[in-house]
Enzyme design. Structure first.
Site, short mmCIF file in Angstrom:
data_model
loop_
_atom_site.label_atom_id
_atom_site.label_comp_id
_atom_site.label_asym_id
_atom_site.label_seq_id
_atom_site.Cartn_x
_atom_site.Cartn_y
_atom_site.Cartn_z
N TYR A 5 0.87 -1.16 0.06
CA TYR A 5 -0.01 -0.05 0.16
C TYR A 5 0.90 1.33 -0.10
O TYR A 5 1.74 1.39 0.96
CB TYR A 5 -0.79 0.21 1.26
CG TYR A 5 -1.52 -1.28 1.69
CD1 TYR A 5 -2.42 -1.77 0.79
CD2 TYR A 5 -1.28 -1.87 2.74
CE1 TYR A 5 -3.16 -2.91 0.77
CE2 TYR A 5 -2.24 -3.15 3.18
CZ TYR A 5 -3.03 -3.57 2.19
OH TYR A 5 -3.60 -4.88 2.45
N TRP A 54 -16.72 -8.87 -1.80
CA TRP A 54 -17.17 -9.75 -0.92
C TRP A 54 -18.81 -9.67 -1.01
O TRP A 54 -19.57 -10.51 -0.79
CB TRP A 54 -16.41 -9.46 0.43
CG TRP A 54 -16.94 -10.55 1.41
CD1 TRP A 54 -17.58 -10.39 2.45
CD2 TRP A 54 -16.51 -11.97 1.27
NE1 TRP A 54 -17.73 -11.42 3.22
CE2 TRP A 54 -16.99 -12.41 2.60
CE3 TRP A 54 -15.76 -12.81 0.46
CZ2 TRP A 54 -16.60 -13.86 2.64
CZ3 TRP A 54 -15.45 -13.89 0.85
CH2 TRP A 54 -15.95 -14.62 1.96
N ASP A 114 -1.45 -8.31 11.66
CA ASP A 114 -0.04 -8.97 11.83
C ASP A 114 -0.21 -10.34 12.14
O ASP A 114 0.34 -10.70 13.24
CB ASP A 114 1.02 -8.19 12.21
CG ASP A 114 2.24 -8.57 11.57
OD1 ASP A 114 2.42 -9.64 11.08
OD2 ASP A 114 3.35 -7.92 12.11
N PHE A 115 -1.03 -11.31 11.19
CA PHE A 115 -1.20 -12.66 11.81
C PHE A 115 0.12 -13.35 12.04
O PHE A 115 0.12 -14.52 12.40
CB PHE A 115 -2.26 -13.54 10.98
CG PHE A 115 -2.14 -13.00 9.66
CD1 PHE A 115 -1.10 -12.96 8.86
CD2 PHE A 115 -3.28 -12.12 9.22
CE1 PHE A 115 -1.14 -12.60 7.70
CE2 PHE A 115 -3.19 -11.81 7.76
CZ PHE A 115 -2.18 -12.02 7.07
N ARG A 162 -8.40 -14.67 1.36
CA ARG A 162 -7.79 -13.87 0.25
C ARG A 162 -6.35 -13.35 0.90
O ARG A 162 -5.92 -12.25 0.94
CB ARG A 162 -8.40 -12.61 -0.24
CG ARG A 162 -9.90 -13.12 -0.94
CD ARG A 162 -10.57 -11.89 -1.32
NE ARG A 162 -11.36 -11.15 -0.33
CZ ARG A 162 -12.36 -10.39 -0.80
NH1 ARG A 162 -12.63 -10.19 -1.89
NH2 ARG A 162 -12.99 -9.63 -0.05
N HIS A 219 -2.92 -16.14 -0.92
CA HIS A 219 -2.39 -16.01 -2.07
C HIS A 219 -1.40 -14.90 -2.22
O HIS A 219 -0.97 -14.51 -3.15
CB HIS A 219 -3.67 -15.78 -2.96
CG HIS A 219 -4.29 -14.79 -2.71
ND1 HIS A 219 -5.27 -14.13 -3.82
CD2 HIS A 219 -4.35 -13.49 -2.08
CE1 HIS A 219 -5.81 -13.07 -3.30
NE2 HIS A 219 -5.25 -12.67 -2.44
N ASP A 220 -1.30 -14.23 -1.09
CA ASP A 220 -0.22 -13.08 -0.98
C ASP A 220 1.07 -13.65 -0.76
O ASP A 220 2.20 -12.94 -0.60
CB ASP A 220 -0.69 -12.23 0.03
CG ASP A 220 -1.77 -11.35 -0.34
OD1 ASP A 220 -2.22 -11.12 -1.56
OD2 ASP A 220 -2.30 -10.58 0.74
N ASN A 228 -1.41 -11.41 -11.40
CA ASN A 228 -1.27 -10.41 -10.48
C ASN A 228 -0.79 -10.52 -9.11
O ASN A 228 -0.09 -9.51 -8.49
CB ASN A 228 -2.85 -10.23 -10.33
CG ASN A 228 -3.10 -8.67 -9.56
OD1 ASN A 228 -2.69 -7.67 -10.31
ND2 ASN A 228 -3.73 -8.53 -8.45
C1 LIG Z 1 -5.79 -9.21 0.73
S1 LIG Z 1 -6.42 -8.60 2.34
C2 LIG Z 1 -7.52 -9.58 2.66
C3 LIG Z 1 -8.54 -8.93 3.64
C4 LIG Z 1 -9.76 -9.81 4.12
N1 LIG Z 1 -9.31 -10.95 4.70
C5 LIG Z 1 -10.87 -9.92 2.83
O1 LIG Z 1 -10.86 -11.05 2.20
O2 LIG Z 1 -11.37 -8.90 2.54
C6 LIG Z 1 -4.78 -8.98 3.13
C7 LIG Z 1 -5.03 -8.82 4.60
O3 LIG Z 1 -3.55 -9.28 5.19
C8 LIG Z 1 -3.19 -8.53 6.06
N2 LIG Z 1 -1.74 -8.41 6.01
C9 LIG Z 1 -0.96 -8.85 7.21
N3 LIG Z 1 0.32 -8.90 6.83
C10 LIG Z 1 0.42 -8.16 5.70
C11 LIG Z 1 1.59 -7.05 4.81
N4 LIG Z 1 2.75 -7.43 5.47
N5 LIG Z 1 1.01 -6.52 4.12
C12 LIG Z 1 -0.37 -6.43 3.68
N6 LIG Z 1 -1.10 -7.09 4.09
C13 LIG Z 1 -0.76 -7.80 5.40
C14 LIG Z 1 -3.75 -7.15 6.04
O4 LIG Z 1 -4.06 -6.73 7.36
C15 LIG Z 1 -4.91 -7.60 5.05
O5 LIG Z 1 -5.98 -7.73 5.97
#
Ligand SMILES: C[S@@+](CC[C@H](N)C(=O)[O-])C[C@H]1O[C@@H](n2cnc3c(N)ncnc32)[C@H](O)[C@@H]1O
Length: 312
Positions: free
Chosen positions: A147, A164, A189-190, A205, A208-209, A255
């Site tokens: 971001y 959603w 920050d899981f 979601r 997949h990151d 993507n």
């Molecule tokens: C793609 S969003 C998905 C949000 C939600 N679960 C949804 O489906 O709408 C990714 C989530 O990962 C969390 N996250 C944890 N570590 C992150 C990081 N380093 N960079 C970006 N997002 C991070 C963010 O808080 C965010 O809520």
């Protein structure tokens, strides 16, 4: 040219102009065309649209007519003059006031994702995200690396909510979740923070990151937090078993390459990750929508065979 060559050339042109189609949609959203026509409550001619948007007459007319051909607008001609209005598609998905609006996601795609895709060839060559390159974000800003600003983060979150709002119901009804009294939708920050106590965790979601290694780390944390009989619901766009479809999931996977560390995965790949983290049973269900559900529970070890059911 033979008709086969005609077809191939037509297809090639459709593909090469695809980005222009996206830009027509994005520009009309950015300019507020659909909202203006919704608020006007009657069809407007292009000069009025141009004046109210503060845009050029020539450009507005071209944009409106392109939208008509794309079925994003309709046109009525009266005494030789064209009057434009929203179609059902634009009223339903492109106006801010619609409960099913996708406008936030489209603006995020236009302002962020589109710029990362300009570097797709480099992403493929280097095998990594182009986000920093596209926007010059300093790499030490790790958490905000996907971001650029708080505004962008909020735009993305609103966009996720838009999707959603349309697709969430089918995902959450893919399984009967009534045996899980406390459900925790994980965010923040899981990787580091203690996970709240719950019977079921949702990772929507999120996987997949990330790389397989980071997914493994996160899933192990979730597994350790799970009570016996508890579990995790993974919500993602699933690739077909051979990874070569559906196209939407393949494009999302690219993507993830240009914007993150991750990728989309097949049911078997999720099954393997979840099984390796300790989950005893894993069941995968495709919905009719864009997102699908994988439910894994902490129980006695069992062979990991994803059960794929639903519309595919
Ligand atoms: C793609 S969003 C998905 C949000 C939600 N679960 C949804 O489906 O709408 C990714 C989530 O990962 C969390 N996250 C944890 N570590 C992150 C990081 N380093 N960079 C970006 N997002 C991070 C963010 O808080 C965010 O809520």
């Amino acid at each position: 040219m033979s008709s086969l060559e005609d077809q191939a050339f037509g297809l090639l042109n459709t593909y090469s102009n695809g980005f222009m189609v996206s830009q027509v949609l994005f520009a009309a959203c950015e300019l507020g065309v659909f909202d203006l026509l919704a608020e006007a409550r009657e069809p407007l001619d292009s000069a009025v649209v141009a004046a109210r948007l503060g845009a050029s007459c020539h450009g507005t007319e071209l944009l409106l007519d392109a939208c008509v051909t794309l079925k994003l607008l309709r046109v009525d001609t009266r005494r030789g003059k064209a009057f434009y209005g929203n179609t059902e598609l634009s009223s339903t998905y492109l106006t801010t006031a619609s409960p099913t609006t996708q406008r936030n996601m489209l603006l995020y795609l236009a302002r962020t994702t589109y710029h990362c895709w300009a570097h797709l060839a480099e992403a493929v060559r280097e095998g990594r995200s182009q986000y920093l390159k596209a926007f010059g974000v300093p790499s030490e800003e790790l958490f905000t690396a996907i971001y650029r600003s708080e505004d962008e983060r909020l735009q993305f979150m609103r966009g996720l909510q838009d999707v959603w709002g349309v697709d969430g119901r089918s995902v959450l009804s893919a399984f009967d979740l009534s045996s899980f009294p406390v459900i925790c939708d994980l965010g923040g920050d899981f990787f580091k923070d203690p996970l709240p106590e719950a019977d079921l965790y949702i990772l929507a979601r999120i996987l997949h990151d990330w790389t397989d290694e980071k997914c493994a780390h996160l899933l192990e944390r979730v597994y350790r937090a799970c009570k016996p009989g508890g579990g995790v619901l993974v919500v993602e766009g699933l690739l077909d078993a051979d990874g070569r479809g559906p196209l939407t999931a393949q494009l999302w996977s690219l993507n993830m390459l240009v914007q993150t560390e991750g990728r989309e995965r097949t049911p078997a790949q999720y099954c393997e990750l979840l099984g390796a983290a300790g989950f005893g049973t894993v069941c995968c269900r495709r919905t009719r929508g864009l997102y699908h559900a994988v439910l894994a529970t902490r129980g006695p070890p069992a062979p990991c065979f994803p059960e794929v059911s639903g519309a595919f």
